[in-house]
Design a protein around this motif. Structure first.
Motif, PDB file in Angstrom:
ATOM      1  N   ASP A 125       0.826  -1.262  -0.013  1.00 46.83           N
ATOM      2  CA  ASP A 125       0.057  -0.101   0.160  1.00 46.83           C
ATOM      3  C   ASP A 125       0.807   1.278  -0.149  1.00 46.83           C
ATOM      4  O   ASP A 125       1.796   1.435   1.025  1.00 46.83           O
ATOM      5  CB  ASP A 125      -0.928   0.038   1.203  1.00 46.83           C
ATOM      6  CG  ASP A 125      -1.907   1.097   1.093  1.00 46.83           C
ATOM      7  OD1 ASP A 125      -1.957   2.022   0.237  1.00 46.83           O
ATOM      8  OD2 ASP A 125      -2.886   1.043   2.115  1.00 46.83           O
ATOM      9  N   SER A 126       0.792   1.973  -1.175  1.00 51.15           N
ATOM     10  CA  SER A 126       1.498   3.191  -1.081  1.00 51.15           C
ATOM     11  C   SER A 126       1.032   4.417  -0.352  1.00 51.15           C
ATOM     12  O   SER A 126       1.574   5.357  -0.496  1.00 51.15           O
ATOM     13  CB  SER A 126       1.791   3.455  -2.642  1.00 51.15           C
ATOM     14  OG  SER A 126       0.528   3.778  -3.083  1.00 51.15           O
ATOM     15  N   ALA A 127      -0.082   4.216   0.330  1.00 47.62           N
ATOM     16  CA  ALA A 127      -0.509   5.369   1.143  1.00 47.62           C
ATOM     17  C   ALA A 127       0.422   5.715   2.052  1.00 47.62           C
ATOM     18  O   ALA A 127       1.308   4.836   2.865  1.00 47.62           O
ATOM     19  CB  ALA A 127      -1.947   4.981   1.653  1.00 47.62           C
ATOM     20  N   PRO A 128       0.448   6.803   2.711  1.00 48.16           N
ATOM     21  CA  PRO A 128       1.521   7.500   3.828  1.00 48.16           C
ATOM     22  C   PRO A 128       1.178   6.747   5.224  1.00 48.16           C
ATOM     23  O   PRO A 128      -0.133   6.672   5.422  1.00 48.16           O
ATOM     24  CB  PRO A 128       1.247   8.890   4.037  1.00 48.16           C
ATOM     25  CG  PRO A 128       0.094   9.235   3.263  1.00 48.16           C
ATOM     26  CD  PRO A 128      -0.326   8.141   2.269  1.00 48.16           C
ATOM     27  N   LEU A 129       2.082   6.589   6.025  1.00 43.50           N
ATOM     28  CA  LEU A 129       1.578   5.957   7.206  1.00 43.50           C
ATOM     29  C   LEU A 129       1.281   7.247   8.408  1.00 43.50           C
ATOM     30  O   LEU A 129       2.161   8.258   8.181  1.00 43.50           O
ATOM     31  CB  LEU A 129       3.037   5.285   7.846  1.00 43.50           C
ATOM     32  CG  LEU A 129       3.173   3.838   7.233  1.00 43.50           C
ATOM     33  CD1 LEU A 129       4.615   3.390   7.957  1.00 43.50           C
ATOM     34  CD2 LEU A 129       1.946   2.924   7.815  1.00 43.50           C
ATOM     35  N   VAL A 188       4.363   9.610   7.070  1.00 41.65           N
ATOM     36  CA  VAL A 188       5.675   9.235   6.409  1.00 41.65           C
ATOM     37  C   VAL A 188       5.089   8.616   5.046  1.00 41.65           C
ATOM     38  O   VAL A 188       4.647   7.503   5.201  1.00 41.65           O
ATOM     39  CB  VAL A 188       6.375   8.338   7.344  1.00 41.65           C
ATOM     40  CG1 VAL A 188       7.569   7.875   6.748  1.00 41.65           C
ATOM     41  CG2 VAL A 188       6.612   8.921   8.922  1.00 41.65           C
ATOM     42  N   ARG A 189       5.580   9.194   4.143  1.00 41.17           N
ATOM     43  CA  ARG A 189       5.148   8.785   2.722  1.00 41.17           C
ATOM     44  C   ARG A 189       6.253   7.758   2.105  1.00 41.17           C
ATOM     45  O   ARG A 189       7.626   8.091   2.330  1.00 41.17           O
ATOM     46  CB  ARG A 189       5.090   9.766   1.696  1.00 41.17           C
ATOM     47  CG  ARG A 189       3.911  10.820   2.367  1.00 41.17           C
ATOM     48  CD  ARG A 189       3.603  12.134   1.393  1.00 41.17           C
ATOM     49  NE  ARG A 189       2.596  12.908   1.419  1.00 41.17           N
ATOM     50  CZ  ARG A 189       1.456  12.734   1.312  1.00 41.17           C
ATOM     51  NH1 ARG A 189       0.815  11.568   0.813  1.00 41.17           N
ATOM     52  NH2 ARG A 189       0.511  13.635   1.920  1.00 41.17           N
ATOM     53  N   PRO A 190       5.899   6.648   1.645  1.00 42.81           N
ATOM     54  CA  PRO A 190       6.883   5.928   0.995  1.00 42.81           C
ATOM     55  C   PRO A 190       7.579   6.520  -0.164  1.00 42.81           C
ATOM     56  O   PRO A 190       6.913   7.210  -0.873  1.00 42.81           O
ATOM     57  CB  PRO A 190       6.158   4.601   0.559  1.00 42.81           C
ATOM     58  CG  PRO A 190       4.826   4.648   1.355  1.00 42.81           C
ATOM     59  CD  PRO A 190       4.509   6.130   1.543  1.00 42.81           C
ATOM     60  N   SER A 191       8.879   6.241  -0.288  1.00 38.67           N
ATOM     61  CA  SER A 191       9.675   6.961  -1.270  1.00 38.67           C
ATOM     62  C   SER A 191      10.259   5.852  -2.233  1.00 38.67           C
ATOM     63  O   SER A 191      10.178   4.670  -2.008  1.00 38.67           O
ATOM     64  CB  SER A 191      10.707   7.699  -0.512  1.00 38.67           C
ATOM     65  OG  SER A 191      11.744   8.371  -1.669  1.00 38.67           O
ATOM     66  N   THR A 192      10.632   6.104  -3.262  1.00 42.13           N
ATOM     67  CA  THR A 192      11.214   5.361  -4.405  1.00 42.13           C
ATOM     68  C   THR A 192      12.568   5.227  -4.255  1.00 42.13           C
ATOM     69  O   THR A 192      13.406   4.212  -4.752  1.00 42.13           O
ATOM     70  CB  THR A 192      10.789   5.687  -5.843  1.00 42.13           C
ATOM     71  OG1 THR A 192      11.341   7.063  -6.089  1.00 42.13           O
ATOM     72  CG2 THR A 192       9.205   5.787  -6.086  1.00 42.13           C
ATOM     73  N   THR A 193      13.384   6.156  -3.800  1.00 43.59           N
ATOM     74  CA  THR A 193      14.823   6.109  -3.653  1.00 43.59           C
ATOM     75  C   THR A 193      15.179   6.709  -2.030  1.00 43.59           C
ATOM     76  O   THR A 193      14.243   7.350  -1.451  1.00 43.59           O
ATOM     77  CB  THR A 193      15.434   7.037  -4.383  1.00 43.59           C
ATOM     78  OG1 THR A 193      15.068   8.310  -4.490  1.00 43.59           O
ATOM     79  CG2 THR A 193      15.356   6.139  -5.975  1.00 43.59           C
ATOM     80  N   ALA A 194      16.101   6.114  -1.643  1.00 40.54           N
ATOM     81  CA  ALA A 194      16.611   6.554  -0.170  1.00 40.54           C
ATOM     82  C   ALA A 194      18.044   6.594  -0.324  1.00 40.54           C
ATOM     83  O   ALA A 194      18.617   5.660  -0.426  1.00 40.54           O
ATOM     84  CB  ALA A 194      16.125   5.860   0.816  1.00 40.54           C
TER      85      ALA A 194
END
Length: 637
Positions: A497-501, A508-514
């Motif tokens: 689920d790509s929805a933010p926590l 906290v939004r999931p990111s594609t890079t870190a």
């Protein structure tokens, strides 16, 4: 009157010296203090003996740096000076025969101070003085300590015989062997003053021979930078033994590192730091104060002491296996490369199993500045086994620190620091990770395989609660959440689920890079973003180096390229193993451009021979070599 005589004689010429002494003996025969010496040259007293003995009440006689020989001491001992208490004959021609005439044949046996530095007297004369002058309180000569030790070991004196010496002095050129100091202390129960200078033989453990002393009131220790004289083992037990009786302690030419560690105190003069605000990233707004990092400029000596402490602390942590299992910083055979390799191995293994990994990179607000000193000292004691002097040293290091901010030519007022450790200090990083060591155990989770979002949110809240209790603030908006998985068929990535926590009042939004430790992690673990970042940084430096290439010789440009370009290609290059050839070719093109820059080649010139002359392996081979070296070290230590 004595002062006038001293001034007259100090600058008197040889031709009038006898006249001055003769005149003074007629006018002041009762003189009790006479100093006959010159600063620049030896004083000739050969024709003055008959006049000196007219001072029948003389108590102090200083004839250092004179041509005095044994005959004068014989006259002093046999003809006069029953009241003589102090005799200084340093830098003279006096030998053992003179000491024999003074106190064996002669009657001079009430002397309290006898100084014989740099005379011709040997251990034989020292024995004569020790055994024939019962009132002798201070005997100064290079052989005193060795002679006392010899008398004790050879039993030349009775078992009950002791000497009344209250002062021992050991200079750098004094003969010294093991047990000399302990034997001397044993024979001198009235010993109160000790002056020690380091030498090739008198080293750290020699100080431990002083442990049998109990009433030392004045202790002077003089080291030297030419000799390794480090009080890593001896000063603390010595001061613990005799410190209660010390009235004065003098330490010269000894590194403050050793003394600081031995007495468990950090010098107060080194506790002030000058804060220089540094912008965290060049692209950030300079008007926002939170975009600056408060780096402390500390003195060199302070960092040197901290470095010595860090070496001892690291050794202690390694010896007793006190470091967390996954801790890589400040640990032998560990680095950012090994930490990232461990992480990527877990991520790739999970992806091969068609599962998903969740990575959370926490951002702490001013983590170094919020450390509670009381909690830190408790952690050092309870979690890492430090006690006694070690804890006292860290308490002294953390307490009563001050700082001021300097911007350009302006400096703020001095403020006292009640919390935190200095950024820019050697111990700042190690103390912070020791402070948060219980974090891993307090926030352990059994995984997030089922009810992924619920468990992940619960872990976030648990983590935030632990950090809050320990006075560390979690910056949730700047923390990063990323899911990594294999995008192929059969993967469970469709359940993500790509929805933010929702964590408290923050999202906290999931990111594609870190970015972690300088390496960019992407969702599919392809390393494409990392390779592109590395190529951009390396090409940027190469373009700048090319502009100044004509001003540099071959060795200089090679050094610059190695430091600024090749170091970026080699950073964590173990992660490049088995990358697609398209990504490896991008890195290889950068390496080839570096070779052209070094040799000033054209674009179409052949490069193989130049790679060999530089002993440079290609990118793929460098990655294999790194993994091979790590494997060898893991297997063989």
């Amino acid at each position: 009157m004595a002062t006038d005589l001293l001034a007259m004689i100090r600058y008197a010429k040889k031709s009038i010296l006898k006249t001055i002494l003769h005149y003074q003996s007629e006018k002041s025969a009762a003189l009790t203090l006479t100093c006959l010496w010159k600063r620049s040259a030896a004083l000739d007293l050969r024709n003055c003996h008959s006049i000196i003995i007219k001072f029948t009440n003389l108590q102090v006689l200083d004839i250092s740096r004179s041509t005095t020989a044994d005959s004068l001491l014989y006259i002093l001992g046999t003809c006069f000076c029953p009241s003589l208490k102090e005799l200084y004959i340093d830098h003279s021609l006096v030998s053992d025969a003179g000491i024999n005439g003074l106190c064996v044949i002669g009657k001079c046996r009430s002397i309290r101070i006898l100084s014989l530095w740099d005379s011709h007297v040997t251990s034989v004369g020292i024995k004569l003085a020790l055994t024939n002058i019962p009132t002798l309180d201070v005997l100064l000569h290079d052989s005193v300590v060795a002679t006392l030790s010899h008398l004790h070991q050879t039993a030349e004196i009775g078992d009950s015989t002791k000497f009344n010496l209250s002062t021992l002095a050991l200079r750098r050129n004094s003969p010294f062997e093991d047990r000399n100091l302990s034997d001397s202390v044993f024979l001198c129960p009235s010993l109160q003053n000790v002056e020690l200078e380091a030498s090739d033989r008198f080293v750290d453990d020699s100080l431990l021979e002083m442990l049998i002393a109990r009433k030392i009131s004045n202790l002077s220790i003089d080291g030297t930078r030419n000799i390794e004289f480090i009080f890593s083992r001896s000063v603390h037990p010595l001061l613990s033994s005799i410190g209660h009786s010390l009235h004065r302690l003098t330490v010269q030419n000894v590194e403050d590192v050793s003394l600081s560690l031995s007495i468990g105190a950090f010098p107060s003069s080194l506790k002030h730091g000058i804060i220089t605000p540094l912008l965290k990233k060049p692209t950030l707004n300079r008007k926002v104060l939170s975009n600056f990092r408060p780096v402390s400029n500390l003195s060199f000596l302070s960092k040197m002491i901290e470095r010595a402490v860090l070496m001892l602390l690291t050794k202690h942590l390694s010896k007793f296996s006190l470091l967390p299992v996954h801790q890589s910083a400040y640990r032998a055979n560990h680095s950012t490369g090994t930490a990232l390799l461990y992480l990527f191995d877990d991520l790739l293994t999970t992806a091969d199993q068609k599962d998903v990994s969740a990575i959370v990179l926490l951002d702490l607000s001013a983590g170094f500045d919020t450390i509670d000193h009381k909690i830190l000292l408790e952690r050092l004691s309870h979690c890492f086994g430090l006690s006694g002097t070690a804890v006292n040293w860290f308490s002294s290091y953390l307490s009563n620190r001050t700082q001021s901010v300097q911007v350009g030519a302006y400096t703020s007022a001095v403020v006292h620091i009640l919390f935190g450790v200095a950024q820019g200090s050697v111990l700042g990083g190690p103390l912070f990770f020791m402070y948060v060591t219980p974090f891993a155990g307090a926030t352990t989770t059994e995984g997030v395989q089922s009810q992924c979002r619920t468990r992940l949110g619960w872990w976030f809240e648990k983590t935030n609660a632990w950090l809050t209790i320990n006075r560390v603030q979690l910056n949730i908006p700047k923390s990063t959440l990323i899911y990594t998985y294999n995008p192929g068929k059969g993967s469970t990535s469709r359940h993500i689920d790509s929805a933010p926590l929702q964590i408290g009042s923050s999202l906290v939004r999931p990111s594609t890079t870190a970015c972690n430790l300088g390496v960019i992690i992407d969702t599919h673990l392809k390393m494409e973003a990392q390779v592109m970042k590395t190529c951009r940084a390396a090409n940027s430096h190469l373009s700048r180096i090319k502009k100044i290439r004509r001003f540099l010789d071959f060795s200089s440009v090679k050094c610059v390229v190695n430091a600024l370009v090749l170091s970026r290609l080699d950073y964590c290059n173990s992660l490049y193993l088995n990358l697609p050839s398209s990504l490896l070719k991008r890195l290889l093109r950068v390496q080839n451009a570096a070779v052209r820059t070094i040799f000033n080649l054209r674009k179409r010139d052949h490069l193989s021979i130049h790679h060999q002359s530089l002993s440079w392996l290609e990118i793929a081979d460098r990655a294999k070599l790194k993994v091979a070296c790590l494997t060898f070290r893991c297997l063989n230590g």
